[in-house]
Design an enzyme around this catalytic site. Structure first.
Site, PDB file in Angstrom:
ATOM      1  N   GLY A  27       0.793  -1.229   0.000  1.00 29.31           N
ATOM      2  CA  GLY A  27       0.000   0.000   0.000  1.00 29.31           C
ATOM      3  C   GLY A  27       0.822   1.274   0.000  1.00 29.31           C
ATOM      4  O   GLY A  27       0.369   2.296   0.513  1.00 29.31           O
ATOM      5  N   ARG A 105      -6.355  -8.378  -8.031  1.00 29.33           N
ATOM      6  CA  ARG A 105      -7.501  -9.144  -8.506  1.00 29.33           C
ATOM      7  C   ARG A 105      -7.979  -8.522  -9.804  1.00 29.33           C
ATOM      8  O   ARG A 105      -8.020  -7.295  -9.927  1.00 29.33           O
ATOM      9  CB  ARG A 105      -8.655  -9.038  -7.498  1.00 29.33           C
ATOM     10  CG  ARG A 105      -8.309  -9.526  -6.124  1.00 29.33           C
ATOM     11  CD  ARG A 105      -8.555 -10.981  -5.949  1.00 29.33           C
ATOM     12  NE  ARG A 105      -9.920 -11.365  -6.288  1.00 29.33           N
ATOM     13  CZ  ARG A 105     -10.272 -12.589  -6.652  1.00 29.33           C
ATOM     14  NH1 ARG A 105      -9.376 -13.539  -6.729  1.00 29.33           N
ATOM     15  NH2 ARG A 105     -11.536 -12.867  -6.946  1.00 29.33           N
ATOM     16  N   LEU A 107     -10.921  -7.483 -12.074  1.00 28.60           N
ATOM     17  CA  LEU A 107     -12.339  -7.223 -11.846  1.00 28.60           C
ATOM     18  C   LEU A 107     -13.169  -7.905 -12.933  1.00 28.60           C
ATOM     19  O   LEU A 107     -12.743  -7.999 -14.081  1.00 28.60           O
ATOM     20  CB  LEU A 107     -12.611  -5.714 -11.888  1.00 28.60           C
ATOM     21  CG  LEU A 107     -11.833  -4.861 -10.894  1.00 28.60           C
ATOM     22  CD1 LEU A 107     -12.144  -3.387 -11.115  1.00 28.60           C
ATOM     23  CD2 LEU A 107     -12.168  -5.251  -9.464  1.00 28.60           C
ATOM     24  N   ASN A 121      -6.122   2.670 -12.551  1.00 19.65           N
ATOM     25  CA  ASN A 121      -5.126   1.707 -12.089  1.00 19.65           C
ATOM     26  C   ASN A 121      -3.738   2.259 -12.398  1.00 19.65           C
ATOM     27  O   ASN A 121      -3.577   3.084 -13.305  1.00 19.65           O
ATOM     28  CB  ASN A 121      -5.321   0.369 -12.802  1.00 19.65           C
ATOM     29  CG  ASN A 121      -4.371  -0.701 -12.293  1.00 19.65           C
ATOM     30  OD1 ASN A 121      -4.091  -0.775 -11.085  1.00 19.65           O
ATOM     31  ND2 ASN A 121      -3.850  -1.515 -13.194  1.00 19.65           N
ATOM     32  N   HIS A 123       0.076   0.858 -13.412  1.00 20.68           N
ATOM     33  CA  HIS A 123       0.753  -0.345 -13.882  1.00 20.68           C
ATOM     34  C   HIS A 123       2.246  -0.015 -14.034  1.00 20.68           C
ATOM     35  O   HIS A 123       2.595   1.028 -14.599  1.00 20.68           O
ATOM     36  CB  HIS A 123       0.159  -0.783 -15.225  1.00 20.68           C
ATOM     37  CG  HIS A 123       0.804  -2.019 -15.760  1.00 20.68           C
ATOM     38  ND1 HIS A 123       0.560  -3.267 -15.230  1.00 20.68           N
ATOM     39  CD2 HIS A 123       1.714  -2.204 -16.752  1.00 20.68           C
ATOM     40  CE1 HIS A 123       1.283  -4.160 -15.887  1.00 20.68           C
ATOM     41  NE2 HIS A 123       1.994  -3.553 -16.813  1.00 20.68           N
ATOM     42  N   SER A 150       2.538   3.699 -15.599  1.00 21.86           N
ATOM     43  CA  SER A 150       1.434   4.310 -16.343  1.00 21.86           C
ATOM     44  C   SER A 150       0.171   4.290 -15.492  1.00 21.86           C
ATOM     45  O   SER A 150      -0.145   3.276 -14.878  1.00 21.86           O
ATOM     46  CB  SER A 150       1.125   3.515 -17.615  1.00 21.86           C
ATOM     47  OG  SER A 150       2.283   3.299 -18.381  1.00 21.86           O
ATOM     48  N   ASP A 159      -5.183  -3.949 -18.459  1.00 26.53           N
ATOM     49  CA  ASP A 159      -4.161  -2.917 -18.696  1.00 26.53           C
ATOM     50  C   ASP A 159      -4.308  -2.239 -20.056  1.00 26.53           C
ATOM     51  O   ASP A 159      -3.316  -1.849 -20.682  1.00 26.53           O
ATOM     52  CB  ASP A 159      -2.745  -3.506 -18.597  1.00 26.53           C
ATOM     53  CG  ASP A 159      -2.472  -4.126 -17.227  1.00 26.53           C
ATOM     54  OD1 ASP A 159      -3.101  -3.683 -16.249  1.00 26.53           O
ATOM     55  OD2 ASP A 159      -1.646  -5.044 -17.145  1.00 26.53           O
ATOM     56  N   ALA A 187       8.784   6.887  -8.483  1.00 29.53           N
ATOM     57  CA  ALA A 187       8.125   7.642  -9.560  1.00 29.53           C
ATOM     58  C   ALA A 187       6.604   7.486  -9.470  1.00 29.53           C
ATOM     59  O   ALA A 187       5.853   8.448  -9.665  1.00 29.53           O
ATOM     60  CB  ALA A 187       8.634   7.165 -10.915  1.00 29.53           C
TER      61      ALA A 187
HETATM   62  C1  GRF Z   1       2.905  -1.056  -7.812  1.00 25.03           C
HETATM   63  O1  GRF Z   1       4.138  -1.359  -8.336  1.00 25.03           O
HETATM   64  C2  GRF Z   1       1.908  -0.852  -8.915  1.00 25.03           C
HETATM   65  O2  GRF Z   1       2.465  -0.415 -10.106  1.00 25.03           O
HETATM   66  C3  GRF Z   1       1.340  -2.233  -9.100  1.00 25.03           C
HETATM   67  O3  GRF Z   1       1.321  -2.786  -7.814  1.00 25.03           O
HETATM   68  C4  GRF Z   1       2.316  -2.202  -7.017  1.00 25.03           C
HETATM   69  C5  GRF Z   1       1.688  -1.758  -5.739  1.00 25.03           C
HETATM   70  O4  GRF Z   1       2.616  -1.407  -4.779  1.00 25.03           O
HETATM   71  N1  GRF Z   1       0.043  -2.160  -9.732  1.00 25.03           N
HETATM   72  P1  GRF Z   1       2.160  -0.780  -3.388  1.00 25.03           P
HETATM   73  O5  GRF Z   1       1.285  -1.807  -2.690  1.00 25.03           O
HETATM   74  O6  GRF Z   1       1.436   0.466  -3.676  1.00 25.03           O
HETATM   75  O7  GRF Z   1       3.427  -0.531  -2.651  1.00 25.03           O
END
Ligand code: GRF
Length: 333
Positions: A27, A105, A107, A121, A123, A150, A159, A187
């Site tokens: 998180g 997960r 959706l 989201n 990614h 992204s 995605d 980033a």
């Molecule tokens: C991130 O790298 C994000 O790009 C991917 O899941 C990871 C989540 O990391 N979708 P965190 O739980 O926010 O540290």
């Protein structure tokens, strides 16, 4: 429920978009989103942090910061049932948007469709490159100069929704997936809060609203744009003899509305619309006297199919018959 301390009261007094953040793991993105929401003038507030994993690290932080949390394990549940529980919690918390931040997960299509345009989201790749997993190893393996992250709108295809913003991260010669991943995370923490804020503000951003109106208006046959009394307008027909079928009004004449002005059949219809749906329609200064109605665009539930229908109807009311016949023929297919 969230603790309504003095700070929170001050925040919610302003009109912030409400977001529910879905997490499965550490998180850290949720934390970045959360602390950005605590800055003055933040565009959104978190109303719920929800997870499919009871031990997701982010839950504890959310609780510490007085944010409501919800946990529902996916184990032993069908995708549809699990989705339904998460969705119900988000709705109950009053969320306008769902923000996926490391939510592991997929959706269901139905869920994604119901919230179309309202799920984001992040990614960890420069989409469209490297959808799916192991993105850093794949970027290093391919010899790419940059990796990155992204933020995109979630659609039923994995995605694949509109990419809203990206952050690029240079790949070092000795990078491993771990070292590169750690920098991409940094980033991400810059990128995600900003992208969410921009996205939820779109509905009140005149530039964005005008771009959408323009795209729809100019997609109708033989149309062009021309300014009239300082407002952009759209005409059908030739440059010389064309007629206006729409105007874009950005809080003109003291109205707080950003609106599309279109032609109704006359004063009866106009007044009826304004009276029965005052959140959607108003009678604009000057134009209203000739039966033009203002369709309010800067409202949370603006329905763009409906706006497109108004544009076409207004276009039809002034377009020459040879053009309306054309569109009638096209509509039959
Ligand atoms: C991130 O790298 C994000 O790009 C991917 O899941 C990871 C989540 O990391 N979708 P965190 O739980 O926010 O540290």
């Amino acid at each position: 429920m969230a603790d309504a301390g003095p700070d929170n009261v001050a925040q919610t007094a302003r009109n912030r978009a409400k977001i529910a953040v879905f997490i499965s793991g550490g998180g850290t993105n949720m934390a970045a989103i959360l602390y950005a929401s605590r800055l003055a003038d933040a565009a959104y507030e978190i109303v719920l942090v929800a997870s499919n994993m009871a031990d997701a690290g982010g839950l504890e932080l959310a609780q510490l910061e007085g944010i409501a949390t919800f946990v529902h394990s996916h184990k032993g549940h069908s995708r549809a049932n699990h989705d339904a529980a998460m969705e119900a919690a988000a709705k109950e918390a009053g969320a306008d948007y769902l923000v996926l931040a490391g939510y592991m997960r997929i959706l269901s299509d139905e869920f994604a469709q119901r919230w179309q345009g309202r799920i984001l989201n992040i990614h960890p790749s420069l989409l469209p490159k490297y959808k799916g997993l192991n993105t850093f190893a794949r970027a290093i393996e391919a010899g790419d100069s940059h990796a990155g992250a992204s933020v995109h709108v979630v659609t039923p295809d994995l995605d694949a929704g509109e990419v809203l913003a990206q952050a690029r991260v240079a790949i070092a010669r000795d990078d491993t997936a771990e070292t590169l991943g750690a920098r991409v995370k940094l980033a991400e923490h810059q990128l995600y809060p900003r992208s969410i804020a921009d996205y939820v503000s779109r509905g009140s951003d005149p530039g964005h609203l005008f771009a959408r109106v323009r795209e729809l208006a100019l997609a109708l046959p033989e149309t062009h744009e021309r300014t009239s009394h300082g407002s952009p307008g759209f005409r059908v027909g030739s440059e010389k003899t064309g007629k206006y079928f729409a105007y874009f009004s950005d809080r003109h004449h003291g109205s707080g509305h950003i609106a599309l002005l279109v032609k109704t059949s006359g004063m009866d219809e106009l007044l009826n619309l304004v009276e029965s749906q005052p959140d959607t329609y108003y009678k604009p200064a000057f134009y209203g006297a000739s039966g033009w109605v203002g369709v309010i665009l800067n409202r949370p539930d603006a329905d763009w199919d409906h706006i497109a229908e108004w544009l076409e109807r207004s276009w039809r009311s002034v377009a020459p018959a040879r053009l309306t016949k054309l569109i009638d023929a096209a509509d039959m297919f």
